[in-house]
Design a protein around this motif. Structure first.
Motif, PDB file in Angstrom:
ATOM      1  N   VAL A 195      73.175  31.448  57.809  1.00 23.15           N
ATOM      2  CA  VAL A 195      73.038  32.464  58.840  1.00 23.15           C
ATOM      3  C   VAL A 195      73.496  33.809  58.299  1.00 23.15           C
ATOM      4  O   VAL A 195      74.472  33.886  57.542  1.00 23.15           O
ATOM      5  CB  VAL A 195      73.833  32.081  60.115  1.00 23.15           C
ATOM      6  N   GLU A 208      66.683  35.918  65.457  1.00 19.80           N
ATOM      7  CA  GLU A 208      67.129  36.255  66.802  1.00 19.80           C
ATOM      8  C   GLU A 208      67.167  37.770  66.941  1.00 19.80           C
ATOM      9  O   GLU A 208      67.879  38.452  66.208  1.00 19.80           O
ATOM     10  CB  GLU A 208      68.501  35.681  67.134  1.00 19.80           C
ATOM     11  N   VAL A 232      68.830  31.151  59.605  1.00 20.75           N
ATOM     12  CA  VAL A 232      68.870  32.026  60.780  1.00 20.75           C
ATOM     13  C   VAL A 232      69.238  33.452  60.385  1.00 20.75           C
ATOM     14  O   VAL A 232      70.179  33.678  59.619  1.00 20.75           O
ATOM     15  CB  VAL A 232      69.872  31.491  61.821  1.00 20.75           C
ATOM     16  N   HIS A 233      68.488  34.391  60.929  1.00 20.71           N
ATOM     17  CA  HIS A 233      68.748  35.814  60.690  1.00 20.71           C
ATOM     18  C   HIS A 233      68.822  36.497  62.058  1.00 20.71           C
ATOM     19  O   HIS A 233      67.898  36.392  62.867  1.00 20.71           O
ATOM     20  CB  HIS A 233      67.614  36.426  59.863  1.00 20.71           C
ATOM     21  N   GLY A 234      69.928  37.196  62.319  1.00 16.83           N
ATOM     22  CA  GLY A 234      70.100  37.887  63.590  1.00 16.83           C
ATOM     23  C   GLY A 234      70.158  39.388  63.394  1.00 16.83           C
ATOM     24  O   GLY A 234      70.747  39.870  62.417  1.00 16.83           O
ATOM     25  N   GLY A 237      76.392  37.433  67.675  1.00 20.58           N
ATOM     26  CA  GLY A 237      75.887  36.377  66.803  1.00 20.58           C
ATOM     27  C   GLY A 237      76.178  34.970  67.265  1.00 20.58           C
ATOM     28  O   GLY A 237      75.959  34.007  66.528  1.00 20.58           O
ATOM     29  N   CYS A 258      70.913  39.934  68.798  1.00 18.67           N
ATOM     30  CA  CYS A 258      71.832  38.796  68.648  1.00 18.67           C
ATOM     31  C   CYS A 258      73.244  39.078  69.149  1.00 18.67           C
ATOM     32  O   CYS A 258      74.053  38.157  69.274  1.00 18.67           O
ATOM     33  CB  CYS A 258      71.881  38.363  67.194  1.00 18.67           C
ATOM     34  N   SER A 286      72.963  32.660  67.322  1.00 20.01           N
ATOM     35  CA  SER A 286      72.470  32.475  65.955  1.00 20.01           C
ATOM     36  C   SER A 286      73.368  31.510  65.179  1.00 20.01           C
ATOM     37  O   SER A 286      72.885  30.621  64.470  1.00 20.01           O
ATOM     38  CB  SER A 286      72.401  33.819  65.225  1.00 20.01           C
ATOM     39  N   CYS A 287      74.671  31.691  65.315  1.00 24.25           N
ATOM     40  CA  CYS A 287      75.605  30.785  64.637  1.00 24.25           C
ATOM     41  C   CYS A 287      75.469  29.365  65.163  1.00 24.25           C
ATOM     42  O   CYS A 287      75.510  28.390  64.393  1.00 24.25           O
ATOM     43  CB  CYS A 287      77.036  31.292  64.802  1.00 24.25           C
ATOM     44  N   PHE A 296      73.327  38.383  59.271  1.00 22.75           N
ATOM     45  CA  PHE A 296      73.101  39.380  60.306  1.00 22.75           C
ATOM     46  C   PHE A 296      72.881  40.753  59.687  1.00 22.75           C
ATOM     47  O   PHE A 296      73.346  41.034  58.584  1.00 22.75           O
ATOM     48  CB  PHE A 296      74.295  39.432  61.270  1.00 22.75           C
TER      49      PHE A 296
END
Length: 219
Positions: A95, A47, A68-70, A53, A50, A56-57, A97
């Motif tokens: 996930v 994302e 998932v990587h934001g 977040g 983000c 994404s979460c 960030f």
């Protein structure tokens, strides 16, 4: 409110009142479930922009098959996102960030790249460039998911413009300077120019005061 949405909002317990209020308002006003429905349930998801977040979460908690990587340019929001990610991992979600400069897209390949209400903060050329960068980092068959505000109906567009002007230029809740709302057909054209096949192009604003529009391009 679904079990997943309650769990995701609960990830922000203990954060500031402003952060908790922001993510709750964001959840209510944005059609996140409709956007999540077009994101693959399995694979590497990025994302871009983000914020705190929240989405994404949601993607990670809703499907444990997603990694998932934001990324976002605001370190304070990334701090909130990182705290939420720690709680999400306790729920079995994958996930993480990181802070990233404006316009930076981490190297893929990604099975999906998601951009939700970010492009309007760039000028037209910047929007096309970001779309092209995201498309170039997709895995074969990967998807670029874009949720932006449309320009129709006009009353919803005007209301959204007033609200975003307040958020960006007055309250400075969102980092940015200029507001450039490109019509969805221009965004779809940019996706095609980047070599993507546009498979979804529809309004998702029913029952909402904002002109939400969803686009999906497949590599």
């Amino acid at each position: 409110m679904s079990r997943v949405s309650r769990a995701v909002l609960g990830l922000y317990t203990g954060r500031s009142v402003a952060t908790r209020a922001h993510v709750r308002i964001r959840w209510v006003t944005c059609p996140f479930p409709a956007v999540a429905a077009v994101v693959p349930p399995v694979g590497r998801v990025l994302e871009v922009g983000c914020g705190h977040g929240l989405f994404s979460c949601y993607l990670a908690v809703a499907s444990s098959g997603r990694q998932v990587h934001g990324v976002d340019l605001d370190p304070d929001k990334i701090d909130d996102a990182g705290a939420a990610a720690g709680r999400a991992r306790g729920l079995g979600a994958s996930v993480e960030f990181a802070a990233a400069p404006s316009g930076a897209v981490p190297a893929g390949p990604w099975d999906a790249v998601v951009i939700v209400d970010v492009l309007y903060l760039l000028d037209a050329a910047g929007q096309r460039d970001l779309i092209a960068q995201c498309a170039a980092r997709l895995a074969p068959g990967g998807v670029l998911v874009v949720k932006e505000m449309g320009t129709r109906p006009r009353w919803k567009f005007r209301w959204n413009t007033v609200q975003e002007t307040l958020s960006v230029r007055v309250l400075r809740i969102t980092v940015g300077r200029d507001l450039t709302f490109l019509p969805p057909n221009e965004l779809a054209g940019a996706m095609r120019e980047a070599g993507l096949q546009v498979t979804v192009d529809l309004a998702v604003d029913r029952g909402r005061p904002h002109p939400h529009h969803l686009l999906v391009g497949r590599a």
